[in-house]
Design an enzyme around this catalytic site. Sequence first.
Site, PDB file in Angstrom:
ATOM      1  N   ASN A 164       0.813  -1.232   0.000  1.00 56.11           N
ATOM      2  CA  ASN A 164       0.000   0.000   0.000  1.00 56.11           C
ATOM      3  C   ASN A 164       0.845   1.280   0.000  1.00 56.11           C
ATOM      4  O   ASN A 164       0.433   2.297  -0.549  1.00 56.11           O
ATOM      5  CB  ASN A 164      -1.038  -0.014   1.136  1.00 56.11           C
ATOM      6  CG  ASN A 164      -0.428  -0.129   2.501  1.00 56.11           C
ATOM      7  OD1 ASN A 164       0.724  -0.531   2.652  1.00 56.11           O
ATOM      8  ND2 ASN A 164      -1.194   0.218   3.522  1.00 56.11           N
ATOM      9  N   GLU A 470       8.067   3.173  14.466  1.00 53.83           N
ATOM     10  CA  GLU A 470       8.857   3.600  13.306  1.00 53.83           C
ATOM     11  C   GLU A 470       8.836   5.120  13.247  1.00 53.83           C
ATOM     12  O   GLU A 470       7.869   5.756  13.677  1.00 53.83           O
ATOM     13  CB  GLU A 470       8.266   3.008  12.036  1.00 53.83           C
ATOM     14  CG  GLU A 470       8.352   1.494  12.027  1.00 53.83           C
ATOM     15  CD  GLU A 470       8.100   0.900  10.656  1.00 53.83           C
ATOM     16  OE1 GLU A 470       9.041   0.378  10.059  1.00 53.83           O
ATOM     17  OE2 GLU A 470       6.953   0.985  10.172  1.00 53.83           O
TER      18      GLU A 470
HETATM   19  P1  NAD Z   1      -0.348  -9.573   3.824  1.00 58.57           P
HETATM   20  O1  NAD Z   1       0.001  -9.414   5.247  1.00 58.57           O
HETATM   21  O2  NAD Z   1      -0.581 -10.954   3.298  1.00 58.57           O
HETATM   22  O3  NAD Z   1       0.791  -8.932   2.936  1.00 58.57           O
HETATM   23  C1  NAD Z   1       1.654  -7.951   3.400  1.00 58.57           C
HETATM   24  C2  NAD Z   1       3.059  -8.361   2.992  1.00 58.57           C
HETATM   25  O4  NAD Z   1       3.405  -9.522   3.726  1.00 58.57           O
HETATM   26  C3  NAD Z   1       3.117  -8.789   1.551  1.00 58.57           C
HETATM   27  O5  NAD Z   1       3.503  -7.733   0.826  1.00 58.57           O
HETATM   28  C4  NAD Z   1       4.104  -9.919   1.545  1.00 58.57           C
HETATM   29  O6  NAD Z   1       5.372  -9.419   1.194  1.00 58.57           O
HETATM   30  C5  NAD Z   1       4.203 -10.388   2.941  1.00 58.57           C
HETATM   31  N1  NAD Z   1       3.742 -11.740   3.199  1.00 58.57           N
HETATM   32  C6  NAD Z   1       2.546 -12.287   2.926  1.00 58.57           C
HETATM   33  N2  NAD Z   1       2.497 -13.544   3.384  1.00 58.57           N
HETATM   34  C7  NAD Z   1       3.679 -13.808   3.961  1.00 58.57           C
HETATM   35  C8  NAD Z   1       4.238 -14.938   4.627  1.00 58.57           C
HETATM   36  N3  NAD Z   1       3.529 -16.050   4.817  1.00 58.57           N
HETATM   37  N4  NAD Z   1       5.487 -14.836   5.098  1.00 58.57           N
HETATM   38  C9  NAD Z   1       6.189 -13.725   4.937  1.00 58.57           C
HETATM   39  N5  NAD Z   1       5.730 -12.622   4.325  1.00 58.57           N
HETATM   40  C10 NAD Z   1       4.474 -12.660   3.846  1.00 58.57           C
HETATM   41  O7  NAD Z   1      -1.565  -8.689   3.512  1.00 58.57           O
HETATM   42  P2  NAD Z   1      -2.476  -8.753   2.213  1.00 58.57           P
HETATM   43  O8  NAD Z   1      -3.218 -10.034   2.096  1.00 58.57           O
HETATM   44  O9  NAD Z   1      -1.687  -8.348   1.044  1.00 58.57           O
HETATM   45  O10 NAD Z   1      -3.513  -7.633   2.587  1.00 58.57           O
HETATM   46  C11 NAD Z   1      -4.594  -8.026   3.409  1.00 58.57           C
HETATM   47  C12 NAD Z   1      -4.716  -7.193   4.629  1.00 58.57           C
HETATM   48  O11 NAD Z   1      -3.465  -6.898   5.233  1.00 58.57           O
HETATM   49  C13 NAD Z   1      -5.307  -5.840   4.381  1.00 58.57           C
HETATM   50  O12 NAD Z   1      -6.683  -5.943   4.239  1.00 58.57           O
HETATM   51  C14 NAD Z   1      -4.870  -5.109   5.613  1.00 58.57           C
HETATM   52  O13 NAD Z   1      -5.687  -5.429   6.677  1.00 58.57           O
HETATM   53  C15 NAD Z   1      -3.510  -5.655   5.883  1.00 58.57           C
HETATM   54  N6  NAD Z   1      -2.418  -4.790   5.400  1.00 58.57           N
HETATM   55  C16 NAD Z   1      -1.993  -3.825   6.241  1.00 58.57           C
HETATM   56  C17 NAD Z   1      -0.997  -2.980   5.840  1.00 58.57           C
HETATM   57  C18 NAD Z   1      -0.514  -1.890   6.741  1.00 58.57           C
HETATM   58  O14 NAD Z   1      -0.140  -0.838   6.275  1.00 58.57           O
HETATM   59  N7  NAD Z   1      -0.466  -2.125   8.047  1.00 58.57           N
HETATM   60  C19 NAD Z   1      -0.435  -3.098   4.581  1.00 58.57           C
HETATM   61  C20 NAD Z   1      -0.887  -4.116   3.740  1.00 58.57           C
HETATM   62  C21 NAD Z   1      -1.886  -4.959   4.174  1.00 58.57           C
END
Ligand code: NAD
Length: 492
Positions: A164, A470
């Site tokens: 994001n 952060e």
């Molecule tokens: P996610 O947690 O799956 O993805 C975030 C990042 O985590 C990805 O870019 C990926 O690099 C990494 N990732 C995913 N699975 C992983 C694993 N098993 N091991 C290590 N790294 C891994 O999130 P998403 O499915 O892309 O988005 C879904 C929800 O996550 C959103 O609806 C929101 O609630 C949350 N989100 C929050 C933020 C934030 O700024 N805090 C950012 C992105 C997503």
Amino acid sequence: MAGLAAKQLHVLRRRDFVVGDALIDGRWIAAAERDAVIDPATGEEIAEVARCSAADMERAIGAAAQSFASWRELLPASRGLILRSWASLMREHAEELAILITSEQGKPLAEARYEVVYGAGFLDWFAAEAERAYGETIPSHKPASLLQVRMQPIGVAAAITPWNFPVAMITRKAGAALAAGCPIIVKPAPETPLSALALARLAEEAGVPRGVLQVVVGNSIELSAPLLRDTRVRALSFTGSTQVGHLLLEGAATTVKKVSLELGGHAPFLIFDDVDIGKAVTGAMAAKFATSGQDCLAANRIYVQRGIYGAFVDALAAAMAELKVGHGLEPTTDIGPMTKASVAEKCRAHIADAVTKGARIFSTGNGEGLGPNFVVPTLLSDVTDDMLIAREETFGPVAAVLPFDTEREVLARANASEMGLAAYVYTDSLRRALRLSESIEYGMVGINTASFTGPPIPFGGWKQSGLGREGSRHGIQEYMELKYVCFGDLAA
Ligand code: NAD
């Protein structure tokens, strides 16, 4: 809309700004396997990037470990100079970076431009913090002794970053790590590798030495496994969902890494009936629709006091009706596509659930039929606490409004969540603002404002919204170890 991103990237390609290879140990690695990068607005493939393997990640860890000694030995001011030069290059190339962000992430170009400036700010901030990582001297409890506390870099750091804010979430982590004297390996989100790789190219140009900043792209699970099990990786910083945060925290436990997590939000936005409705609507619009709603600070539960409830809902609907939905590269766009189809699906599921359970719906109809990743900005009012949208983060352009009667009641409802990232309070009563700022269980609180982030503030959450902070003077600590030294037998 079709071909819009490809056309812009064509120009950037000629300027060598679309980088498809990973940066490992000072070399650009093509990798045998490649992954497609998709424009989320159209579903078109816009580039290809390396799909690095676990062995590539292991090489990166080795290179980072090798670079640690010389990087930490540089004077903090010298590390700061390199960070400042990286920030200047980001500003110089702000337009190219912004086009990359919008093409792969989807956000409106104006917001992408803002992200570049916001992201560069963390490098400047930590360039200065490098010189302020003070220790302390403790008045001694032992005779003829001198007691010191020193702050020292922890070692190799790893950052797993989200889609994001594909630029700012990297600089917020890398700026702090590099300032502390730690090399860092960045594993960007698979959806947004191009902005990360372009940032790495600028870091190289700024003089970040070989192995000190590496960007390894590919499958998240495959690439995070070596980071978690390797004892040389001493710190791990992650931004993303709480669910993945749990997995990483568990994985990091076996080698006892220092972990910082910035996870989901579910921000309550409290509006009392003593406020100017226009100001409250402006705040709620900003807090709900920035980054097309895909923001961990997004207002997910807008609680409005009964006295102004009807008027507020009408005014919010009127403001939302003006939102333009479209490709982020079109200059009039306010709301772009969701970066991932799963996010759009979750938005639609929240709408369906709320309507089934009796919420009133106002659909703006804007962006209808543009494609599967587009979500029509939708207002749900009369939302109740049992609806999904009142219990989970939506991460999209769906505004949920809930009526309330008393301060005590709304505080209890706002705090009844496992999430604790950000909260907002709109009131004209100073005493109420002071009371609520004290008793609300969130890491960040905006009083009569929806705009409070930036390099000087400690960004982070309570409860299951995360660990650590952060930015601010606290951010550098995530990459440092405290060492206590006792000099004894000092009597002449
Ligand atoms: P996610 O947690 O799956 O993805 C975030 C990042 O985590 C990805 O870019 C990926 O690099 C990494 N990732 C995913 N699975 C992983 C694993 N098993 N091991 C290590 N790294 C891994 O999130 P998403 O499915 O892309 O988005 C879904 C929800 O996550 C959103 O609806 C929101 O609630 C949350 N989100 C929050 C933020 C934030 O700024 N805090 C950012 C992105 C997503």
